[in-house]
Design a protein around this motif. Structure first.
Motif, PDB file in Angstrom:
ATOM      1  N   ARG A 205     -11.058 -10.949  -0.524  1.00  0.00           N
ATOM      2  CA  ARG A 205     -11.267  -9.951  -1.576  1.00  0.00           C
ATOM      3  C   ARG A 205     -10.550  -8.677  -1.143  1.00  0.00           C
ATOM      4  O   ARG A 205     -10.905  -8.066  -0.133  1.00  0.00           O
ATOM      5  N   VAL A 206      -9.534  -8.313  -1.897  1.00  0.00           N
ATOM      6  CA  VAL A 206      -8.644  -7.212  -1.521  1.00  0.00           C
ATOM      7  C   VAL A 206      -8.738  -6.107  -2.568  1.00  0.00           C
ATOM      8  O   VAL A 206      -8.646  -6.375  -3.775  1.00  0.00           O
ATOM      9  N   ARG A 207      -8.918  -4.880  -2.105  1.00  0.00           N
ATOM     10  CA  ARG A 207      -8.928  -3.728  -3.005  1.00  0.00           C
ATOM     11  C   ARG A 207      -7.976  -2.664  -2.475  1.00  0.00           C
ATOM     12  O   ARG A 207      -7.958  -2.383  -1.269  1.00  0.00           O
ATOM     13  N   VAL A 208      -7.170  -2.098  -3.372  1.00  0.00           N
ATOM     14  CA  VAL A 208      -6.297  -0.970  -3.046  1.00  0.00           C
ATOM     15  C   VAL A 208      -6.760   0.206  -3.887  1.00  0.00           C
ATOM     16  O   VAL A 208      -6.701   0.160  -5.116  1.00  0.00           O
ATOM     17  N   LYS A 209      -7.234   1.251  -3.225  1.00  0.00           N
ATOM     18  CA  LYS A 209      -7.870   2.375  -3.903  1.00  0.00           C
ATOM     19  C   LYS A 209      -6.907   3.554  -4.016  1.00  0.00           C
ATOM     20  O   LYS A 209      -6.202   3.892  -3.062  1.00  0.00           O
ATOM     21  N   GLY A 210      -6.906   4.187  -5.191  1.00  0.00           N
ATOM     22  CA  GLY A 210      -6.116   5.393  -5.390  1.00  0.00           C
ATOM     23  C   GLY A 210      -4.767   5.114  -6.018  1.00  0.00           C
ATOM     24  O   GLY A 210      -4.270   3.983  -6.029  1.00  0.00           O
ATOM     25  N   GLU A 211      -4.172   6.163  -6.541  1.00  0.00           N
ATOM     26  CA  GLU A 211      -2.836   6.081  -7.122  1.00  0.00           C
ATOM     27  C   GLU A 211      -1.797   6.421  -6.063  1.00  0.00           C
ATOM     28  O   GLU A 211      -2.019   7.298  -5.223  1.00  0.00           O
ATOM     29  N   PRO A 212      -0.649   5.750  -6.082  1.00  0.00           N
ATOM     30  CA  PRO A 212       0.387   6.064  -5.093  1.00  0.00           C
ATOM     31  C   PRO A 212       0.938   7.471  -5.287  1.00  0.00           C
ATOM     32  O   PRO A 212       1.107   7.934  -6.412  1.00  0.00           O
ATOM     33  N   GLU A 213       1.194   8.142  -4.176  1.00  0.00           N
ATOM     34  CA  GLU A 213       1.722   9.502  -4.191  1.00  0.00           C
ATOM     35  C   GLU A 213       3.149   9.515  -3.661  1.00  0.00           C
ATOM     36  O   GLU A 213       3.629   8.528  -3.111  1.00  0.00           O
ATOM     37  N   GLY A 214       3.801  10.650  -3.832  1.00  0.00           N
ATOM     38  CA  GLY A 214       5.116  10.809  -3.240  1.00  0.00           C
ATOM     39  C   GLY A 214       5.011  10.922  -1.733  1.00  0.00           C
ATOM     40  O   GLY A 214       4.081  11.530  -1.206  1.00  0.00           O
ATOM     41  N   GLY A 215       5.948  10.326  -1.028  1.00  0.00           N
ATOM     42  CA  GLY A 215       5.934  10.368   0.424  1.00  0.00           C
ATOM     43  C   GLY A 215       6.632  11.598   0.968  1.00  0.00           C
ATOM     44  O   GLY A 215       7.058  12.481   0.214  1.00  0.00           O
ATOM     45  N   PRO A 216       6.775  11.685   2.289  1.00  0.00           N
ATOM     46  CA  PRO A 216       7.367  12.873   2.911  1.00  0.00           C
ATOM     47  C   PRO A 216       8.866  12.985   2.690  1.00  0.00           C
ATOM     48  O   PRO A 216       9.424  14.067   2.788  1.00  0.00           O
ATOM     49  N   GLY A 217       9.540  11.883   2.400  1.00  0.00           N
ATOM     50  CA  GLY A 217      10.980  11.915   2.162  1.00  0.00           C
ATOM     51  C   GLY A 217      11.775  11.717   3.434  1.00  0.00           C
ATOM     52  O   GLY A 217      11.848  12.603   4.283  1.00  0.00           O
ATOM     53  N   TYR A 218      12.368  10.535   3.591  1.00  0.00           N
ATOM     54  CA  TYR A 218      13.160  10.234   4.776  1.00  0.00           C
ATOM     55  C   TYR A 218      14.626  10.576   4.554  1.00  0.00           C
ATOM     56  O   TYR A 218      15.155  10.433   3.460  1.00  0.00           O
ATOM     57  N   ALA A 219      15.288  10.999   5.622  1.00  0.00           N
ATOM     58  CA  ALA A 219      16.716  11.331   5.572  1.00  0.00           C
ATOM     59  C   ALA A 219      17.519  10.099   5.967  1.00  0.00           C
ATOM     60  O   ALA A 219      18.151  10.058   7.018  1.00  0.00           O
ATOM     61  N   GLY A 220      17.487   9.093   5.132  1.00  0.00           N
ATOM     62  CA  GLY A 220      18.215   7.876   5.448  1.00  0.00           C
ATOM     63  C   GLY A 220      17.365   6.649   5.225  1.00  0.00           C
ATOM     64  O   GLY A 220      16.226   6.731   4.762  1.00  0.00           O
ATOM     65  N   GLU A 221      17.918   5.512   5.571  1.00  0.00           N
ATOM     66  CA  GLU A 221      17.295   4.220   5.344  1.00  0.00           C
ATOM     67  C   GLU A 221      16.655   3.712   6.622  1.00  0.00           C
ATOM     68  O   GLU A 221      17.144   3.958   7.727  1.00  0.00           O
ATOM     69  N   SER A 222      15.544   3.017   6.465  1.00  0.00           N
ATOM     70  CA  SER A 222      14.933   2.369   7.619  1.00  0.00           C
ATOM     71  C   SER A 222      15.753   1.149   8.012  1.00  0.00           C
ATOM     72  O   SER A 222      16.619   0.686   7.274  1.00  0.00           O
ATOM     73  N   GLU A 223      15.479   0.631   9.173  1.00  0.00           N
ATOM     74  CA  GLU A 223      16.059  -0.636   9.620  1.00  0.00           C
ATOM     75  C   GLU A 223      14.915  -1.529  10.083  1.00  0.00           C
ATOM     76  O   GLU A 223      14.251  -1.191  11.066  1.00  0.00           O
ATOM     77  N   PRO A 224      14.624  -2.649   9.365  1.00  0.00           N
ATOM     78  CA  PRO A 224      15.326  -3.160   8.189  1.00  0.00           C
ATOM     79  C   PRO A 224      15.117  -2.284   6.962  1.00  0.00           C
ATOM     80  O   PRO A 224      14.151  -1.525   6.882  1.00  0.00           O
TER      81      PRO A 224
ATOM     82  N   VAL B  18       0.864  -1.181   0.000  1.00  0.00           N
ATOM     83  CA  VAL B  18       0.000   0.000   0.000  1.00  0.00           C
ATOM     84  C   VAL B  18       0.900   1.232   0.000  1.00  0.00           C
ATOM     85  O   VAL B  18       1.726   1.403   0.901  1.00  0.00           O
ATOM     86  N   GLY B  19       0.758   2.079  -1.021  1.00  0.00           N
ATOM     87  CA  GLY B  19       1.607   3.255  -1.151  1.00  0.00           C
ATOM     88  C   GLY B  19       1.039   4.467  -0.440  1.00  0.00           C
ATOM     89  O   GLY B  19      -0.107   4.479   0.029  1.00  0.00           O
ATOM     90  N   TRP B  20       1.844   5.520  -0.370  1.00  0.00           N
ATOM     91  CA  TRP B  20       1.382   6.782   0.208  1.00  0.00           C
ATOM     92  C   TRP B  20       0.144   7.256  -0.550  1.00  0.00           C
ATOM     93  O   TRP B  20       0.109   7.258  -1.776  1.00  0.00           O
ATOM     94  N   GLY B  21      -0.900   7.644   0.187  1.00  0.00           N
ATOM     95  CA  GLY B  21      -2.125   8.141  -0.423  1.00  0.00           C
ATOM     96  C   GLY B  21      -3.113   7.070  -0.829  1.00  0.00           C
ATOM     97  O   GLY B  21      -4.204   7.391  -1.301  1.00  0.00           O
ATOM     98  N   GLN B  22      -2.782   5.803  -0.643  1.00  0.00           N
ATOM     99  CA  GLN B  22      -3.684   4.724  -1.030  1.00  0.00           C
ATOM    100  C   GLN B  22      -4.450   4.182   0.175  1.00  0.00           C
ATOM    101  O   GLN B  22      -3.984   4.260   1.314  1.00  0.00           O
ATOM    102  N   GLN B  23      -5.629   3.626  -0.098  1.00  0.00           N
ATOM    103  CA  GLN B  23      -6.445   2.970   0.924  1.00  0.00           C
ATOM    104  C   GLN B  23      -6.557   1.488   0.603  1.00  0.00           C
ATOM    105  O   GLN B  23      -6.637   1.098  -0.566  1.00  0.00           O
ATOM    106  N   VAL B  24      -6.587   0.670   1.646  1.00  0.00           N
ATOM    107  CA  VAL B  24      -6.709  -0.770   1.468  1.00  0.00           C
ATOM    108  C   VAL B  24      -8.005  -1.246   2.121  1.00  0.00           C
ATOM    109  O   VAL B  24      -8.388  -0.774   3.196  1.00  0.00           O
ATOM    110  N   TYR B  25      -8.688  -2.155   1.438  1.00  0.00           N
ATOM    111  CA  TYR B  25      -9.934  -2.741   1.926  1.00  0.00           C
ATOM    112  C   TYR B  25      -9.817  -4.257   1.792  1.00  0.00           C
ATOM    113  O   TYR B  25      -9.196  -4.766   0.854  1.00  0.00           O
ATOM    114  N   ALA B  26     -10.433  -4.977   2.722  1.00  0.00           N
ATOM    115  CA  ALA B  26     -10.375  -6.439   2.655  1.00  0.00           C
ATOM    116  C   ALA B  26     -11.645  -7.045   3.230  1.00  0.00           C
ATOM    117  O   ALA B  26     -12.184  -6.570   4.236  1.00  0.00           O
ATOM    118  N   THR B  27     -12.102  -8.098   2.578  1.00  0.00           N
ATOM    119  CA  THR B  27     -13.249  -8.878   3.023  1.00  0.00           C
ATOM    120  C   THR B  27     -12.845 -10.343   3.071  1.00  0.00           C
ATOM    121  O   THR B  27     -12.155 -10.829   2.168  1.00  0.00           O
TER     122      THR B  27
END
Length: 466
Positions: free
Chosen positions: A380-399, A269-278
């Motif tokens: 039944r899985v639905r992902v709504k919307g187009e992915p958007e740009g995120g806030p921008g992290y200053a580095g890598e996550s762990e993991p 699920v990307g930034w700006g997207q919604q997920v639904y599940a049944t």
């Protein structure tokens, strides 16, 4: 023409072994590419054997996870390093502590998955609680508790604690030593004994630019639930734990689940997207378990949504009386960094892009009432919307790569190092494998056609006496 045909057939027969070897080697090479699609269709869940609930493990722990011992005193607490997954155990009485060494800029989350023995009687209210505390014993976030629920079935329970920055609170801002406390709660009627425990600490880097978000929870969002996807279901096998969750995308998926079993899936699920599940659970097959029940099992099916750091977003329970039933997760907001400032867990949990987990548990009591055979599960899985740009992290996550939303991104993907600002990534392991398989398939086809062309030319030249 007849003579040429005879010559051609003779050559074709004499070179049959070589043709088979070449084609087999080429197709074998393509099939061996990591992430390449299987050459044979996957069997349907009902066509292959599943382990019985008595033999199937109740939870599959991360492979190779080191063991760490929880201590009754903070003075002896062992270190947890963000980005690694650990195994431990949780006693029936008292808290156990683990240590964190944190900087003054990153947010850190620790999820604890407690696993009761599958044959242990449990109550609806007992469960596990997690807190993160500073060196003065002050809570860095509200305690999080996960309980068994109405199904009264032993199942993996996951709760999380956090030290989040930036924070409007004056506590837990500095670098230094912090502690994770894990404990059993409300176990008045349960059987004494340790529960297995999996610990997953995660580091979220600070934002690249201060002020790039509003710092306020969203005031409104689209809470309407769209209709679930239709069409034929694709056979799939759910994983046995967070680390082995089966990757899904939008669509209809078909699995089998046995009483007492918990299945894990992940959805990007990307930034700006919604997920639904049944989730839909079928009626039992005739003769599946030898018991023909007509009772009602409250909370028989639990469908839960967890975010990329394994924090519970929301869940729903479905009672079962022997006929098909369905249940849908409540609507959740689009993924957004500022969701973390909301009071509601259903909103604040949707704070990261990445792989969200769908976890399905079928209560063991269903087997007592309706037989221990598997029931059909349709997601039944639905992902709504187009992915958007995120806030921008200053580095890598762990993991690494945790907050990227491409299929396979939970294991790291091909995004630029230190950049986890994007939406759905097309460069995950699965995508790379598909690209390699595609090029391999093109190369294999070209080679096979070339070889066949040579055979045709040779056959015709020999037939003509050249």
């Amino acid at each position: 023409m007849g003579r040429r045909t005879a010559w051609w057939r003779g050559i074709w027969r004499r070179t049959a072994w070589w043709r088979v070897a070449v084609v087999g080697a080429v197709l074998g090479a393509v099939a061996g590419v990591p992430g390449a699609p299987a050459l044979a269709a996957s069997p349907s869940p009902s066509a292959s054997s599943s382990p019985s609930s008595a033999t199937a493990p109740s939870y599959v722990f991360a492979a190779g996870a080191p063991s760490v011992k929880g201590t009754v005193s903070t003075g002896d607490a062992e270190l947890l390093e963000p980005g690694r997954t650990y195994r431990s155990s949780l006693p029936s009485e008292g808290k156990v502590y683990y240590r964190l060494d944190l900087d003054s800029t990153s947010s850190v989350y620790v999820a604890a998955t407690a696993v009761p023995p599958s044959d242990t009687p449990v109550t609806a209210t007992e469960g596990v609680r997690v807190t993160v505390q500073d060196a003065d014993g002050r809570f860095c976030s509200a305690p999080d508790t996960a309980t068994i629920g109405a199904g009264r079935s032993p199942r993996p329970l996951t709760a999380w604690g956090a030290r989040t920055l930036p924070s409007k609170r004056s506590l837990c801002r500095g670098a230094g030593t912090y502690y994770v406390a894990v404990e059993r709660v409300l176990r008045t009627e349960s059987v004494p004994g340790d529960w297995d425990l999996e610990l997953a600490p995660v580091r979220e880097p600070r934002l690249r630019q201060t002020g790039s978000t509003t710092g306020e929870a969203p005031e409104s969002w689209d809470s309407a639930t769209p209709s679930p996807p239709g069409g034929g279901a694709v056979p799939v096998r759910g994983g046995g734990g967070f680390g082995s969750a089966t990757a899904l995308e939008q669509g209809v998926w078909r699995d089998d689940v046995r009483p007492g079993q918990t299945l894990f899936y992940e959805v990007p699920v990307g930034w700006g997207q919604q997920v639904y599940a049944t989730a839909e659970i079928s009626s039992p097959e005739a003769g599946a378990g030898g018991v023909s029940g007509k009772g009602l099992v409250p909370g028989a099916v639990n469908l839960a949504l967890y975010n990329p750091v394994r924090g519970l977003v929301d869940d729903t329970s479905i009672s079962y009386s022997g006929s098909q039933r369905s249940g849908a997760l409540p609507a959740v907001p689009p993924v957004g960094y500022d969701n973390r400032y909301a009071v509601s867990g259903r909103v604040s949990g949707m704070r990261f892009a990445g792989a969200y987990f769908l976890v399905v548990h079928l209560a063991a009591r269903v087997g007592e009432e309706f037989g221990d055979g598997p029931l059909g599960l349709t997601l039944r899985v639905r992902v709504k919307g187009e992915p958007e740009g995120g806030p921008g992290y200053a580095g890598e996550s762990e993991p690494a790569g945790l907050f990227q939303a491409g299929l396979g991104s939970s294991s790291g993907d091909g995004a630029a190092p230190g950049d986890e600002s994007g939406g759905v990534s097309g460069s995950g392991h699965g995508s790379v494998g598909m690209k390699v398989a595609a090029f391999g398939g093109i190369g294999a086809g070209t080679l096979v056609l070339g070889v066949l062309g040579v055979w045709v030319v040779v056959g015709r030249r020999r037939a003509a006496g050249v």
